[in-house]
Design a protein around this motif. Structure first.
Motif, PDB file in Angstrom:
ATOM      1  N   GLY A   1       0.278  13.555  -4.200  1.00 47.96           N
ATOM      2  CA  GLY A   1      -0.511  13.077  -3.061  1.00 47.96           C
ATOM      3  C   GLY A   1      -0.136  11.666  -2.654  1.00 47.96           C
ATOM      4  N   MET A   2       0.089  10.782  -3.629  1.00 54.45           N
ATOM      5  CA  MET A   2       0.499   9.414  -3.318  1.00 54.45           C
ATOM      6  C   MET A   2       1.854   9.389  -2.612  1.00 54.45           C
ATOM      7  SD  MET A   2      -1.595   6.929  -4.313  1.00 54.45           S
ATOM      8  CE  MET A   2      -0.511   5.540  -4.638  1.00 54.45           C
ATOM      9  N   ARG A   3       2.766  10.212  -3.065  1.00 49.53           N
ATOM     10  CA  ARG A   3       4.090  10.243  -2.427  1.00 49.53           C
ATOM     11  C   ARG A   3       4.016  10.812  -1.015  1.00 49.53           C
ATOM     12  NH1 ARG A   3       9.196  11.853  -5.844  1.00 49.53           N
ATOM     13  NH2 ARG A   3      10.029  10.600  -4.113  1.00 49.53           N
ATOM     14  N   MET A   4       3.111  11.757  -0.799  1.00 44.60           N
ATOM     15  CA  MET A   4       2.934  12.294   0.559  1.00 44.60           C
ATOM     16  C   MET A   4       2.359  11.228   1.486  1.00 44.60           C
ATOM     17  SD  MET A   4       1.511  16.153  -0.225  1.00 44.60           S
ATOM     18  CE  MET A   4       1.284  16.474   1.528  1.00 44.60           C
ATOM     19  N   VAL A   5       1.432  10.429   0.959  1.00 46.63           N
ATOM     20  CA  VAL A   5       0.876   9.345   1.768  1.00 46.63           C
ATOM     21  C   VAL A   5       1.954   8.325   2.111  1.00 46.63           C
ATOM     22  CG1 VAL A   5      -0.740   7.407   1.753  1.00 46.63           C
ATOM     23  CG2 VAL A   5      -1.468   9.641   0.900  1.00 46.63           C
ATOM     24  N   PHE A   6       2.772   7.979   1.133  1.00 48.94           N
ATOM     25  CA  PHE A   6       3.847   7.015   1.386  1.00 48.94           C
ATOM     26  C   PHE A   6       4.861   7.551   2.400  1.00 48.94           C
ATOM     27  CE2 PHE A   6       2.976   5.151  -3.015  1.00 48.94           C
ATOM     28  CZ  PHE A   6       2.300   4.061  -2.480  1.00 48.94           C
TER      29      PHE A   6
ATOM     30  N   GLY B   1       9.173   3.204   6.858  1.00 52.08           N
ATOM     31  CA  GLY B   1       9.699   1.868   6.609  1.00 52.08           C
ATOM     32  C   GLY B   1       9.343   1.359   5.234  1.00 52.08           C
ATOM     33  N   PHE B   2       8.110   1.558   4.837  1.00 52.44           N
ATOM     34  CA  PHE B   2       7.668   1.133   3.511  1.00 52.44           C
ATOM     35  C   PHE B   2       8.370   1.933   2.426  1.00 52.44           C
ATOM     36  CE2 PHE B   2       4.869   1.351  -0.153  1.00 52.44           C
ATOM     37  CZ  PHE B   2       4.512   0.018  -0.327  1.00 52.44           C
ATOM     38  N   SER B   3       8.520   3.247   2.653  1.00 51.85           N
ATOM     39  CA  SER B   3       9.140   4.115   1.650  1.00 51.85           C
ATOM     40  C   SER B   3      10.599   3.772   1.430  1.00 51.85           C
ATOM     41  CB  SER B   3       9.010   5.578   2.075  1.00 51.85           C
ATOM     42  OG  SER B   3       7.653   5.942   2.194  1.00 51.85           O
ATOM     43  N   GLN B   4      11.298   3.336   2.500  1.00 54.46           N
ATOM     44  CA  GLN B   4      12.705   2.996   2.346  1.00 54.46           C
ATOM     45  C   GLN B   4      12.902   1.615   1.721  1.00 54.46           C
ATOM     46  OE1 GLN B   4      14.385   3.402   6.269  1.00 54.46           O
ATOM     47  NE2 GLN B   4      14.056   5.640   6.330  1.00 54.46           N
ATOM     48  N   ARG B   5      11.890   0.773   1.845  1.00 54.70           N
ATOM     49  CA  ARG B   5      12.022  -0.587   1.358  1.00 54.70           C
ATOM     50  C   ARG B   5      11.625  -0.710  -0.118  1.00 54.70           C
ATOM     51  NH1 ARG B   5       8.831  -2.832   4.755  1.00 54.70           N
ATOM     52  NH2 ARG B   5      10.420  -2.880   6.400  1.00 54.70           N
ATOM     53  N   TYR B   6      10.668   0.089  -0.569  1.00 60.81           N
ATOM     54  CA  TYR B   6      10.119  -0.064  -1.914  1.00 60.81           C
ATOM     55  C   TYR B   6      10.270   1.242  -2.711  1.00 60.81           C
ATOM     56  CZ  TYR B   6       7.952  -4.225   0.084  1.00 60.81           C
ATOM     57  OH  TYR B   6       7.735  -5.432   0.693  1.00 60.81           O
ATOM     58  N   PRO B   7      10.299   1.163  -4.047  1.00 63.29           N
ATOM     59  CA  PRO B   7      10.427   2.371  -4.900  1.00 63.29           C
ATOM     60  C   PRO B   7       9.087   3.117  -4.982  1.00 63.29           C
ATOM     61  CG  PRO B   7      10.274   0.429  -6.282  1.00 63.29           C
ATOM     62  CD  PRO B   7      10.311  -0.073  -4.859  1.00 63.29           C
ATOM     63  N   VAL B   8       8.798   3.914  -3.982  1.00 67.73           N
ATOM     64  CA  VAL B   8       7.486   4.562  -3.887  1.00 67.73           C
ATOM     65  C   VAL B   8       7.259   5.564  -5.020  1.00 67.73           C
ATOM     66  CG1 VAL B   8       7.287   4.221  -1.397  1.00 67.73           C
ATOM     67  CG2 VAL B   8       8.457   6.250  -2.275  1.00 67.73           C
ATOM     68  N   LYS B   9       8.349   6.143  -5.550  1.00 67.02           N
ATOM     69  CA  LYS B   9       8.175   7.087  -6.666  1.00 67.02           C
ATOM     70  C   LYS B   9       7.595   6.369  -7.880  1.00 67.02           C
ATOM     71  CE  LYS B   9      10.751  10.350  -9.553  1.00 67.02           C
ATOM     72  NZ  LYS B   9      12.087  10.959  -9.845  1.00 67.02           N
ATOM     73  N   LYS B  10       8.096   5.176  -8.159  1.00 68.28           N
ATOM     74  CA  LYS B  10       7.593   4.422  -9.295  1.00 68.28           C
ATOM     75  C   LYS B  10       6.185   3.885  -9.017  1.00 68.28           C
ATOM     76  CE  LYS B  10      12.121   3.088 -11.072  1.00 68.28           C
ATOM     77  NZ  LYS B  10      13.006   1.989 -11.522  1.00 68.28           N
ATOM     78  N   ILE B  11       5.916   3.520  -7.778  1.00 70.80           N
ATOM     79  CA  ILE B  11       4.567   3.054  -7.438  1.00 70.80           C
ATOM     80  C   ILE B  11       3.570   4.194  -7.625  1.00 70.80           C
ATOM     81  CG2 ILE B  11       3.104   2.209  -5.569  1.00 70.80           C
ATOM     82  CD1 ILE B  11       5.550   0.775  -4.434  1.00 70.80           C
ATOM     83  N   ALA B  12       3.953   5.398  -7.160  1.00 73.71           N
ATOM     84  CA  ALA B  12       3.070   6.562  -7.336  1.00 73.71           C
ATOM     85  C   ALA B  12       2.896   6.883  -8.816  1.00 73.71           C
ATOM     86  CB  ALA B  12       3.636   7.762  -6.596  1.00 73.71           C
ATOM     87  N   ALA B  13       3.958   6.761  -9.609  1.00 76.68           N
ATOM     88  CA  ALA B  13       3.858   7.025 -11.044  1.00 76.68           C
ATOM     89  C   ALA B  13       2.937   6.021 -11.718  1.00 76.68           C
ATOM     90  CB  ALA B  13       5.245   6.976 -11.680  1.00 76.68           C
TER      91      ALA B  13
END
Length: 773
Positions: free
Chosen positions: A286-291, A296-308
């Motif tokens: 769900g967090m990854r779907m929101v990201f 722009g945010f998803s390409q700039r930051y490691p969203v997989k690790k943030i969601a984890a």
């Protein structure tokens, strides 16, 4: 042959599979220490550990037989040292004998059952009328009042009947005193009337420290969440829903729990890997779907690790409100390690992660390895992860056969099998892997568990857990009701599935197993799952050997006479029926007997002779037991005459309520069960075996009859006897308690009158137990 073996061993060491056996050997050492009647002394353990463990560490890189033996001994000793240390660290004071007293303490936990009764876990501070000299630190007391419950953290007082935690119902069964000791519970009982709240003193929190205050706060939050869920959803569905979030299970009705057990869905009730994985996975995805909505945010930051990392925090919060059960602890550790692996770009699903979780639990709570929760949860997880690892290797080898892109039909079939076959294989592996431990601990196996899990898992994955996760996130804002309702609908569907599947039957009673069954089968299972080469196949013959022990044990002679440790419940067993001193064949102890022996389905109730006023004052089964009535000579003579008539009836008991029961086995052995001490001498003159729930001043009958008194039963626990014939009534016998010198059973040897301990048994009892079946 030699080269093949060497190649397999080299490959196992190359992939560091030896690391996976560290928790196995440490756990085996802890299990050995807990199982021994007389474990090695502290000095012997400490000296052995100081001598062997350092040498094993120094030689750990030498791949030879000596280093292997040293490493094995070092890990076994480490497990024994951890078990010894935990036992001394816990140091629970256990009540030595039943007592009625007024208690004063503080509520640490509370939980409601299906009848609306509240069970309190109380930190005991004092007692009065009488005042106990050996005060248990913590007790578990039931209140049958439906008045407003007393809050967690509040003071509590009331008159209660307290008893020591019960031992095994039969030899080889679960020792509840063992688990109670490590839970810190020194006595269990009930309030005679509604307990009263006491004002909490301000200095209590300061003295207890912030850890105790935080624990009380967590349990108060847990209780509030459970009550909220039950109030919104209602019924068994609400109680079921509360159990998978807070692990409060008592509110589920006995009928629903039995349906869940018979259908093979009881594992859903516990907060285990299934619940934790679904909650973490849904939150992570769900967090990854929101990201993904913010490119722009998803390409700039490691969203997989943030969601984890966010899922890691959510998993920890789930664990905090779960009640800290071992299944929840194991699931939280596993999910935490998997999510942490994502943070450091490591494989999340691996046997090494399972081993790390096992090492942590064994190091912190070694006693958990003796319980079914630890064994079944790790067995299921280990089997699933091992199967996933094998499938991943096989798929990788298969895909390497194709130089170009795999054909379309292969891609389509792979996707279909991942969706459909995944649920089937997961349910099948989980059920088969836990069958060994279900047979060992519960003496039963469910034959339709696969069908029930196939029907219930989609409901849990699609409806229940997503709704539960959203409801918990919205609960602080008061917006949780719609999602709790949806969760309740899913829970009701699971209950319907359980009722439907349980109506098919399929709950096979297996009975107690050979003492080698669990060890041999577990070694085979571990070899099969932990090794990656052909050496894993060595586990198959061991598993088969364990299965061969099942019919062999079932064909052994069954006991003829069963005696529970309270001296009240006694049963004759024949191949066609079972005769007891109770009017109804039900109750927790009898159900354990029925599955463990196992007992025939037909129950013969005792014939109740006309009661007189002598027995009305004493009712050992009532909530207010009293002293035996004083019998006149005429009443004693009448009881004698009635017992003589009772002994003329074969394979049946005749009873005068709360005074005596008498019956004759088909072998001719006459058994008298006495609740009034005034009739002990009379019973000794008439019967071959006399069982009394009371303390008597002599250890055996002068007539030569075998006397089994309350004093004896405290030291032996429950008994099972193989009868011979009148005059030499006992051919063999087994006692549930092998030794009362261990910390969780030493209270059985304590005498509060003399304030001394004496674990020695009467000589005639030792002679009886020496005759093995």
């Amino acid at each position: 042959m030699q080269s093949t073996l060497s190649r397999c061993v080299t490959e196992e060491l190359q992939y560091r599979q030896d690391f996976l056996f560290i928790p196995v050997l440490v756990g085996a050492g802890a299990a050995l220490w807990f199982s021994l009647a007389s474990p090695p002394s502290d000095v012997v353990l400490l000296v052995s550990g100081l001598c062997i463990i350092p040498i094993a560490i120094i030689t750990r890189h030498r791949q030879n037989a000596l280093s292997f033996v040293l490493a094995t001994l070092a890990l076994l000793l480490l497990g024994m040292l951890l078990a010894n240390w935990e036992t001394r660290r816990v140091g629970t004071t256990v009540l030595d004998s039943a007592v009625t007293t007024t208690i004063i303490g503080k509520v640490e936990r509370r939980e409601v059952d299906a009848k609306g009764y509240w069970r309190y876990t109380i930190a005991l501070t004092s007692t009065s009328g009488p005042s106990l000299t050996r005060l248990p630190n913590r007790i578990s007391v039931l209140s049958r009042s439906r008045e407003q419950p007393i809050a967690v953290g509040a003071g509590i007082t009331g008159k209660a009947r307290l008893s020591p935690p019960s031992g095994p119902a039969l030899p080889g069964l679960n020792d509840f005193a063992f688990s109670a000791y490590f839970d810190g519970i020194g006595a269990t009982g009930f309030f005679y009337s509604a307990p009263k709240a006491l004002p909490t003193q301000a200095e209590t929190t300061d003295e207890a420290g912030w850890l105790e205050a935080a624990g009380s706060g967590l349990y108060a939050l847990r209780s509030a969440i459970a009550e909220r869920i039950r109030s919104v959803i209602g019924g068994d569905a609400g109680a079921f829903a509360a159990s998978i979030i807070t692990d409060e299970r008592r509110a589920i009705s006995s009928e629903t729990m039995e349906a869940l057990r018979v259908s093979g869905l009881a594992h859903i009730v516990a907060i285990s890997g299934l619940n934790m994985a679904l909650a973490s996975g849904i939150f992570f995805v769900g967090m990854r779907m929101v990201f993904s909505l913010f490119p722009g945010f998803s390409q700039r930051y490691p969203v997989k690790k943030i969601a984890a990392f966010a899922a890691l925090l959510m998993t920890f919060a789930y664990y905090l409100i779960s009640g800290f059960a071992v299944s929840a602890e194991r699931a939280w550790l596993m999910m935490s390690i998997m999510l942490a692996a994502v943070l450091v770009n490591r494989p999340s699903i691996s046997l090494r992660n399972v081993a790390l979780a096992a090492i942590v639990i064994i190091a912190v709570s070694p006693h958990e390895i003796m319980g079914p929760s630890f064994q079944m949860s790790f067995a299921a997880t280990l089997a699933l992860v091992a199967a996933y690892s094998f499938w991943s290797r096989w798929r990788g080898n298969r895909e390497r056969l194709f130089i170009a892109r795999p054909p379309l039909w292969m891609v389509a079939s792979s996707k279909a099998s991942a969706v459909i076959g995944g649920v089937v294989i997961t349910s099948l592996i989980g059920g088969v892997s836990t069958a060994i431990y279900s047979i060992e601990h519960f003496h039963r196996i469910t034959t339709y568990g696969l069908a029930a899990n196939l029907a219930a898992m989609p409901v849990m994955s699609i409806i229940v857990m997503p709704s539960a996760l959203i409801a918990m996130l919205l609960m602080p804002f008061g917006l949780d009701a719609p999602f709790l309702k949806l969760m309740g609908y899913g829970m009701a569907m699971v209950i319907d599935i359980a009722n439907t599947v349980s109506s098919w039957g399929g709950d096979a009673t297996i009975g107690r197993q050979h003492s080698w069954f669990l060890g041999v089968s577990t070694i085979g299972f571990l070899l099969l799952t932990l090794l990656r080469t052909h050496l894993a196949l060595l586990g198959l013959p061991l598993i088969l050997a364990g299965l061969v022990l099942v019919p062999l044990e079932q064909n052994r002679a069954k006991p003829d006479l069963l005696i529970y440790e309270d001296g009240v419940l006694v049963a004759f067993r024949t191949d066609q029926f079972v005769v007891t001193t109770k009017r109804q064949a039900k109750g927790f102890v009898f159900d354990q007997w029925a599955r463990a022996v196992p007992l025939p389905d037909t129950h013969v109730a005792p014939v109740m002779v006309d009661d007189d006023k002598a027995g009305e004052r004493e009712d050992t089964a009532s909530p207010t037991p009293r002293r035996p009535a004083v019998l006149t000579d005429q009443q004693k003579q009448e009881a004698r005459d009635k017992m003589i008539l009772a002994f003329e009836r074969t394979n049946g008991f005749s009873c005068q309520k709360n005074v005596w029961c008498a019956g004759r086995h088909e072998s001719g052995v006459k058994v008298a069960v006495i609740s009034n001490t005034a009739l002990t001498g009379t019973a000794c003159d008439l019967a071959d075996i006399v069982v009394t729930s009371r303390f008597v001043p002599f250890s055996n009958c002068r007539s030569g009859a075998l006397l089994i008194s309350a004093t004896t039963l405290r030291k032996t626990g429950s008994l099972e006897l193989w009868l011979n014939e009148a005059g030499a009534p006992v051919a063999a016998a087994r006692a549930a308690m092998q030794d009362v010198a261990r910390p969780w059973s030493i209270h059985r040897a304590y005498d509060w009158r003399s304030k001394t301990s004496d674990g020695a048994m009467p000589s005639h009892i030792e002679t009886m137990l020496a005759a093995r079946p």
